[in-house]
Motif scaffolding. Structure first.
Motif, PDB file in Angstrom:
ATOM      1  N   ARG A  33      50.322  52.662  63.330  1.00  0.00           N
ATOM      2  CA  ARG A  33      51.246  53.336  64.241  1.00  0.00           C
ATOM      3  C   ARG A  33      52.014  54.439  63.513  1.00  0.00           C
ATOM      4  N   ASP A  34      52.493  54.123  62.307  1.00  0.00           N
ATOM      5  CA  ASP A  34      53.228  55.137  61.538  1.00  0.00           C
ATOM      6  C   ASP A  34      52.311  56.283  61.122  1.00  0.00           C
ATOM      7  N   LEU A  35      51.081  55.953  60.770  1.00  0.00           N
ATOM      8  CA  LEU A  35      50.129  56.993  60.384  1.00  0.00           C
ATOM      9  C   LEU A  35      49.846  57.926  61.544  1.00  0.00           C
ATOM     10  N   ARG A  36      49.611  57.369  62.716  1.00  0.00           N
ATOM     11  CA  ARG A  36      49.314  58.222  63.870  1.00  0.00           C
ATOM     12  C   ARG A  36      50.544  59.032  64.283  1.00  0.00           C
ATOM     13  N   ALA A  37      51.724  58.459  64.155  1.00  0.00           N
ATOM     14  CA  ALA A  37      52.938  59.220  64.467  1.00  0.00           C
ATOM     15  C   ALA A  37      53.088  60.400  63.507  1.00  0.00           C
ATOM     16  N   LEU A  38      52.790  60.184  62.236  1.00  0.00           N
ATOM     17  CA  LEU A  38      52.838  61.259  61.258  1.00  0.00           C
ATOM     18  C   LEU A  38      51.846  62.364  61.609  1.00  0.00           C
ATOM     19  N   LEU A  39      50.637  61.978  61.978  1.00  0.00           N
ATOM     20  CA  LEU A  39      49.617  62.968  62.328  1.00  0.00           C
ATOM     21  C   LEU A  39      49.998  63.733  63.587  1.00  0.00           C
ATOM     22  N   ARG A  40      50.534  63.039  64.580  1.00  0.00           N
ATOM     23  CA  ARG A  40      50.911  63.716  65.834  1.00  0.00           C
ATOM     24  C   ARG A  40      52.099  64.649  65.633  1.00  0.00           C
ATOM     25  N   ALA A  41      52.948  64.333  64.667  1.00  0.00           N
ATOM     26  CA  ALA A  41      54.063  65.243  64.381  1.00  0.00           C
ATOM     27  C   ALA A  41      53.557  66.571  63.838  1.00  0.00           C
ATOM     28  N   VAL A  42      52.423  66.548  63.172  1.00  0.00           N
ATOM     29  CA  VAL A  42      51.828  67.771  62.622  1.00  0.00           C
ATOM     30  C   VAL A  42      50.956  68.460  63.659  1.00  0.00           C
ATOM     31  N   SER A  43      50.219  67.673  64.445  1.00  0.00           N
ATOM     32  CA  SER A  43      49.329  68.242  65.461  1.00  0.00           C
ATOM     33  C   SER A  43      49.445  67.420  66.742  1.00  0.00           C
ATOM     34  N   PRO A  44      50.293  67.828  67.661  1.00  0.00           N
ATOM     35  CA  PRO A  44      50.476  67.068  68.903  1.00  0.00           C
ATOM     36  C   PRO A  44      49.192  66.896  69.707  1.00  0.00           C
ATOM     37  N   THR A  45      48.222  67.789  69.523  1.00  0.00           N
ATOM     38  CA  THR A  45      46.953  67.675  70.254  1.00  0.00           C
ATOM     39  C   THR A  45      46.012  66.659  69.615  1.00  0.00           C
ATOM     40  N   GLY A  46      46.330  66.211  68.395  1.00  0.00           N
ATOM     41  CA  GLY A  46      45.440  65.298  67.689  1.00  0.00           C
ATOM     42  C   GLY A  46      44.219  65.975  67.108  1.00  0.00           C
ATOM     43  N   ARG A  47      44.263  67.307  66.982  1.00  0.00           N
ATOM     44  CA  ARG A  47      43.140  68.054  66.401  1.00  0.00           C
ATOM     45  C   ARG A  47      43.571  68.651  65.071  1.00  0.00           C
ATOM     46  N   PHE A  48      42.654  68.587  64.105  1.00  0.00           N
ATOM     47  CA  PHE A  48      42.911  69.113  62.769  1.00  0.00           C
ATOM     48  C   PHE A  48      41.711  69.933  62.310  1.00  0.00           C
ATOM     49  N   ALA A  49      41.935  70.719  61.267  1.00  0.00           N
ATOM     50  CA  ALA A  49      40.844  71.490  60.670  1.00  0.00           C
ATOM     51  C   ALA A  49      41.103  71.610  59.172  1.00  0.00           C
ATOM     52  N   GLU A  50      40.034  71.652  58.420  1.00  0.00           N
ATOM     53  CA  GLU A  50      40.132  71.894  56.982  1.00  0.00           C
ATOM     54  C   GLU A  50      38.784  72.365  56.464  1.00  0.00           C
ATOM     55  N   ARG A  51      38.798  72.885  55.249  1.00  0.00           N
ATOM     56  CA  ARG A  51      37.564  73.368  54.625  1.00  0.00           C
ATOM     57  C   ARG A  51      37.084  72.361  53.583  1.00  0.00           C
ATOM     58  N   THR A  52      35.768  72.202  53.510  1.00  0.00           N
ATOM     59  CA  THR A  52      35.199  71.227  52.585  1.00  0.00           C
ATOM     60  C   THR A  52      35.416  71.656  51.134  1.00  0.00           C
ATOM     61  N   ARG A  53      35.409  70.676  50.255  1.00  0.00           N
ATOM     62  CA  ARG A  53      35.496  70.921  48.823  1.00  0.00           C
ATOM     63  C   ARG A  53      34.094  71.106  48.246  1.00  0.00           C
ATOM     64  N   ALA A  54      34.035  71.749  47.080  1.00  0.00           N
ATOM     65  CA  ALA A  54      32.771  71.879  46.367  1.00  0.00           C
ATOM     66  C   ALA A  54      32.290  70.505  45.910  1.00  0.00           C
ATOM     67  N   VAL A  55      30.993  70.371  45.731  1.00  0.00           N
ATOM     68  CA  VAL A  55      30.369  69.147  45.244  1.00  0.00           C
ATOM     69  C   VAL A  55      29.671  69.470  43.928  1.00  0.00           C
ATOM     70  N   GLU A  56      29.901  68.626  42.913  1.00  0.00           N
ATOM     71  CA  GLU A  56      29.266  68.830  41.615  1.00  0.00           C
ATOM     72  C   GLU A  56      28.129  67.833  41.424  1.00  0.00           C
ATOM     73  N   LEU A  57      26.993  68.339  40.968  1.00  0.00           N
ATOM     74  CA  LEU A  57      25.846  67.498  40.628  1.00  0.00           C
ATOM     75  C   LEU A  57      25.617  67.591  39.128  1.00  0.00           C
ATOM     76  N   VAL A  58      25.571  66.433  38.484  1.00  0.00           N
ATOM     77  CA  VAL A  58      25.373  66.363  37.041  1.00  0.00           C
ATOM     78  C   VAL A  58      24.080  65.606  36.787  1.00  0.00           C
ATOM     79  N   VAL A  59      23.120  66.264  36.152  1.00  0.00           N
ATOM     80  CA  VAL A  59      21.787  65.700  35.954  1.00  0.00           C
ATOM     81  C   VAL A  59      21.588  65.324  34.492  1.00  0.00           C
ATOM     82  N   TRP A  60      21.208  64.069  34.272  1.00  0.00           N
ATOM     83  CA  TRP A  60      20.900  63.546  32.945  1.00  0.00           C
ATOM     84  C   TRP A  60      19.455  63.051  32.927  1.00  0.00           C
ATOM     85  N   GLN A  61      18.847  63.092  31.749  1.00  0.00           N
ATOM     86  CA  GLN A  61      17.504  62.554  31.585  1.00  0.00           C
ATOM     87  C   GLN A  61      17.433  61.696  30.335  1.00  0.00           C
ATOM     88  N   PRO A  62      16.617  60.650  30.356  1.00  0.00           N
ATOM     89  CA  PRO A  62      16.531  59.772  29.183  1.00  0.00           C
ATOM     90  C   PRO A  62      15.784  60.437  28.021  1.00  0.00           C
TER      91      PRO A  62
END
Length: 279
Positions: free
Chosen positions: A250-279
């Motif tokens: 309930r507190d979490l949803r109240a916090l979110l609604r205080a920021v976006s009364p419509t319940g809609r949000f947007a954000e941009r994805t973060r980069a993803v790192e791939l690290v390749v190892w071989q034996p």
């Protein structure tokens, strides 16, 4: 002595989180599969092992690159979600095994590629790295996928909806569960361990080769998705709140609604790192 002496794994690490994971986490970018296809010369043959596969978030997008795929995870609910997702997608070349990474090789055989996506830090890393090395076929590769998928990149560029208030959400979690990060029945005052390169080199791996899949993709997210993202986290797994979980939500949803009364949000994805190892 292991490098995880301060953390004692237990089966409650992600207890109750599986049902929220696919909804609350942003999907891995499709470019990961294409990058691995090119860099590892994948041609639809061979076997993939995805360790700590969760609900198949990476396992399933990579499945078409191999003859057969094995996903292993210590949480049976995650595997049930993965099996349902595979059935919905019509992917039939994957088998799921309920076991801890520390139980490898577990008679699973050899693999062309072994992946660890947001999972290696939970394991006894020296033990698992040593166990996986002979499981790699000649010319095979270990791929570590480093990503943050429950929250997007910070920024102040204008978006169609407000960004989720992630810092405030973290503070709310701490208010309920305490300032020290939870992890199952353990605490992680210093977070998860680093020093991955030293672990891998000590286990006899060569490399690494590093690749980055750019972020910046706009994602619109509903309130329910943001809430699910919180419950998908090991340090905010539903069971940790016990009888206070409804109050927390309930507190979490109240916090979110205080920021976006419509319940809609947007954000941009973060980069993803791939690290390749071989034996």
């Amino acid at each position: 002595m292991t490098d995880r002496a301060a953390f004692q794994w237990d089966e409650t690490l992600y207890a109750g989180s599986a049902r929220y994971y696919a909804t609350g986490r942003m999907p891995y970018p499709g470019e990961i599969a294409e990058l691995l296809r090119t860099e590892l010369s994948l041609d639809g043959r061979g076997r993939l092992l995805d360790v700590g596969c969760g609900p198949g978030s990476l396992t399933l997008p990579l499945a078409p690159l191999f003859d057969s795929v094995v996903g292993v995870d210590a949480d049976p609910d995650m595997l049930r979600q993965a099996a349902r997702a595979a059935e919905r997608a019509g992917i039939e070349n994957v088998r799921w095994h309920h076991l801890r990474a520390e139980e490898l090789p577990a008679g699973l055989g050899t693999f062309r590629v072994v992946t660890f996506a947001q999972s290696f830090h939970w394991f006894d890393r020296p033990q698992v790295a040593a166990a996986v090395r002979p499981m790699l076929a000649s010319g095979g590769a270990w791929v570590h996928v480093g990503a943050t998928t429950h929250r997007g990149a910070p920024g102040d560029d204008p978006l169609p909806y407000p960004r989720p208030p992630h810092d405030e959400v973290e503070a709310l979690v701490a208010r309920y569960l305490g300032p020290v990060r939870r992890a199952g029945r353990s605490l992680l005052p210093d977070g998860t361990p680093g020093g991955e390169e030293e672990v891998m080199r000590s286990a006899g791996y060569r490399g690494p080769r590093r690749f980055e899949v750019a972020g910046g993709v706009l994602r619109e997210r509903a309130e329910d998705e943001v809430v699910a993202g919180v419950f998908s986290l090991s340090y905010a797994a539903p069971h940790l709140f016990a009888e206070r979980r409804p109050e927390f939500e309930r507190d979490l949803r109240a916090l979110l609604r205080a920021v976006s009364p419509t319940g809609r949000f947007a954000e941009r994805t973060r980069a993803v790192e791939l690290v390749v190892w071989q034996p």
